[in-house]
Design an enzyme around this catalytic site. Sequence first.
Site, PDB file in Angstrom:
ATOM      1  N   ASP A  50       0.836  -1.192   0.000  1.00  0.00           N
ATOM      2  CA  ASP A  50       0.000   0.000   0.000  1.00  0.00           C
ATOM      3  C   ASP A  50       0.878   1.252   0.000  1.00  0.00           C
ATOM      4  OD1 ASP A  50      -2.077   1.786   0.253  1.00  0.00           O
ATOM      5  OD2 ASP A  50      -3.002   0.790   1.962  1.00  0.00           O
ATOM      6  N   ASP A  51       0.845   2.013  -1.084  1.00  0.00           N
ATOM      7  CA  ASP A  51       1.625   3.254  -1.213  1.00  0.00           C
ATOM      8  C   ASP A  51       3.132   3.003  -1.279  1.00  0.00           C
ATOM      9  OD1 ASP A  51      -0.847   4.440  -1.018  1.00  0.00           O
ATOM     10  OD2 ASP A  51      -0.393   5.678   0.715  1.00  0.00           O
ATOM     11  N   CYS A  88      -5.614   4.222  -3.918  1.00  0.00           N
ATOM     12  CA  CYS A  88      -5.891   2.938  -3.273  1.00  0.00           C
ATOM     13  C   CYS A  88      -7.183   2.279  -3.753  1.00  0.00           C
ATOM     14  CB  CYS A  88      -5.979   3.118  -1.758  1.00  0.00           C
ATOM     15  SG  CYS A  88      -4.536   3.877  -0.987  1.00  0.00           S
ATOM     16  N   ARG A  92      -7.677  -1.079  -6.276  1.00  0.00           N
ATOM     17  CA  ARG A  92      -8.170  -2.373  -5.808  1.00  0.00           C
ATOM     18  C   ARG A  92      -9.396  -2.819  -6.593  1.00  0.00           C
ATOM     19  NH1 ARG A  92      -5.154  -2.982  -1.019  1.00  0.00           N
ATOM     20  NH2 ARG A  92      -3.944  -1.063  -0.881  1.00  0.00           N
ATOM     21  N   LYS A 145      -6.274  -5.525   3.441  1.00  0.00           N
ATOM     22  CA  LYS A 145      -7.095  -4.349   3.166  1.00  0.00           C
ATOM     23  C   LYS A 145      -8.079  -4.615   2.028  1.00  0.00           C
ATOM     24  CE  LYS A 145      -6.492   0.526   1.786  1.00  0.00           C
ATOM     25  NZ  LYS A 145      -5.482   1.588   1.602  1.00  0.00           N
ATOM     26  N   HIS A 147     -11.289  -2.243   1.092  1.00  0.00           N
ATOM     27  CA  HIS A 147     -11.424  -0.873   0.581  1.00  0.00           C
ATOM     28  C   HIS A 147     -12.131  -0.791  -0.774  1.00  0.00           C
ATOM     29  CE1 HIS A 147      -9.310   3.274   1.264  1.00  0.00           C
ATOM     30  NE2 HIS A 147     -10.611   3.284   1.528  1.00  0.00           N
ATOM     31  N   HIS A 229       1.605   2.441   3.910  1.00  0.00           N
ATOM     32  CA  HIS A 229       0.645   3.542   4.047  1.00  0.00           C
ATOM     33  C   HIS A 229       0.714   4.113   5.469  1.00  0.00           C
ATOM     34  CE1 HIS A 229      -3.255   5.599   4.215  1.00  0.00           C
ATOM     35  NE2 HIS A 229      -3.444   5.367   2.924  1.00  0.00           N
ATOM     36  N   ASP A 345      -0.284  -0.633  -4.970  1.00  0.00           N
ATOM     37  CA  ASP A 345      -1.536  -0.093  -5.501  1.00  0.00           C
ATOM     38  C   ASP A 345      -1.365   1.267  -6.172  1.00  0.00           C
ATOM     39  OD1 ASP A 345      -1.057   1.315  -3.167  1.00  0.00           O
ATOM     40  OD2 ASP A 345      -3.072   1.073  -2.344  1.00  0.00           O
ATOM     41  N   ASN A 346      -0.284   1.966  -5.892  1.00  0.00           N
ATOM     42  CA  ASN A 346      -0.006   3.267  -6.519  1.00  0.00           C
ATOM     43  C   ASN A 346       1.383   3.700  -6.092  1.00  0.00           C
ATOM     44  OD1 ASN A 346      -2.536   3.981  -4.288  1.00  0.00           O
ATOM     45  ND2 ASN A 346      -0.480   4.708  -3.790  1.00  0.00           N
ATOM     46  N   LYS A 401       1.324   9.508  -5.706  1.00  0.00           N
ATOM     47  CA  LYS A 401      -0.068   9.078  -5.581  1.00  0.00           C
ATOM     48  C   LYS A 401      -1.006  10.268  -5.801  1.00  0.00           C
ATOM     49  CE  LYS A 401      -3.093   7.366  -1.834  1.00  0.00           C
ATOM     50  NZ  LYS A 401      -3.077   6.883  -0.428  1.00  0.00           N
TER      51      LYS A 401
END
Length: 563
Positions: A50-51, A88, A92, A145, A147, A229, A345-346, A401
């Site tokens: 994540d991130d 995010c 996803r 996660k 989301h 993240h 994710d990014n 991001k």
Amino acid sequence: MLAVKTSDSRRSRLCWLVAFWATCFLMTTASADDSSLSQGQPNILLIVADDLGFSDLGCYGGEIETPELDRLANAGTRLTRFYTTGRCCPSRASLLTGQYPHRVGVGHKVEDLRRPGYRGRIPDGTATIADELQSSGYRCFHSGKWHLGTPDPTKHGFEEFYGTLISAQTFWDPDHYLRLPQGRQAIQYPEGKFYGTDAVTDHALQFLENSQTTPDSPWFLYVAYHAPHFPLHAREEEIVKYADTYSVGWDKIREERLARMKKLGIVDQNTQLTPRSQYWNYGETHTGFNPEWNTLSSERRQDLARRMAIYAAMIDRVDQNVGRILDALEAENQFDDTLIIFLSDNGACAEWDPHGFDGKSSPNNVLHVGQQLDEMGGPGTYHSVGSGWANASNSPWRLYKHYNHEGGISSPCIIHWPIGPVPKGVISHQPAHLIDVLPTTVEAAQAERSEGASGPGENLCPLLNSDGVVDRSLFFEHEGNRAVHSGEWKLVALRDEAWELYNIRSDRTELTDLAAEYPERVAKLAGEWNKWAAENLVTPLPEDYEVQYLRQPGQPAPQLQTE
């Protein structure tokens, strides 16, 4: 570690598959289509960070210790042009459905903006990877996660879930994490022993152990780590490993990363480091450029170095936990028969300025000094890393991001499948996207894609085995930032600003805008983007995204400030 040994039938199939693929790789006349299929159904492990920035991992040029992911990369394929949506939730949605995110209602976040592409949740009945694989005999599990705006992942093809439905707000409190279906018992931890990244892995391993009750059924495990993240939370034993690493500052780290990336072959030898990126403060009350490290005060540099040390520690811990899963697979002779995909994710997150924030995502920053530095990253704290370090994490690209320049949408991606048609020890420059993960996994499983799962993506296995770089068009939009890749060209724009044009093969760092030189090409690509946007529920864009960090219509532009 898994408790049940692989069945004799599965072990026999594994031996047969090894011999089969050894033969296939020696057959130079084999077609790409033939090489994309396994004779059995592999296990599938999808891991998402994540991130995570493009160059954070050691195998992508970073200084952070990631030996487990590095060994997957060295024995599999590293993609250098793998793209996400820049955020995010949309990423996803795209990942799990194989669709561009607006098409499935998650064009922004999980709030309902009352437009078809921005409802903030995937619609009921939307086919996910888990739905597709479950219908072909797979047991499907999710830890981490979610989301996607809906309240229960077990209604979307997963039989077990542990994690959070939204972003994690703490890595220290087990009550923040949820176990589904209702009535399932989460693993209990002694006081002070809980850490979110470890717990996500503990439950993932528990799910795999549970899968051994049906040893002839393949499994799909989706592990979506919350790290790195914000909030920046890590155990002290990991933080101390990086206590001195980042005192040299982001300028030096960016230079060193680019040098390693060139040596590894991640980027071309002629790649230039982008200037320090612009940032936009929360609420867009002001904007500026990340400052030169040596212009900051000594106290500020110490605070920022500690933030990045915590961030690095979070990634280090993710890598250790990936290693735990790999060890379990190897112990059960399942490693070679598992298709593993790892990605982010990014790009790294800049929210919101070079100093980072504290307490919550906002303009609030606390300058930590003295003993306060040692307390950062522990329970009861809440920090972000800031735009200067995010810029370094995304080296050598521009921005972060939220944006559709390379720093926002370029992700590390590793694909590993020892007995499958994934090239071994290769760095691939083929363009790929999150929309490709569903067709890749479903076709690897030899599953029939349902009508609802048809989408714009491609099976990556034949693509990775192609001779030469394949030309394809990929489209992007987030918060009015927009882009289209088409062959060697990229058209990209910031929200409410004019299109920029880059030759992405010779200038992937987006330094030389060719829009004025090629107006007809700009018009053509803009027309393609407009057509895609209309067909995929992207336009008309929302007038109000209902977030504080974006200017509303009619508000003045933020004032440019220098540090």
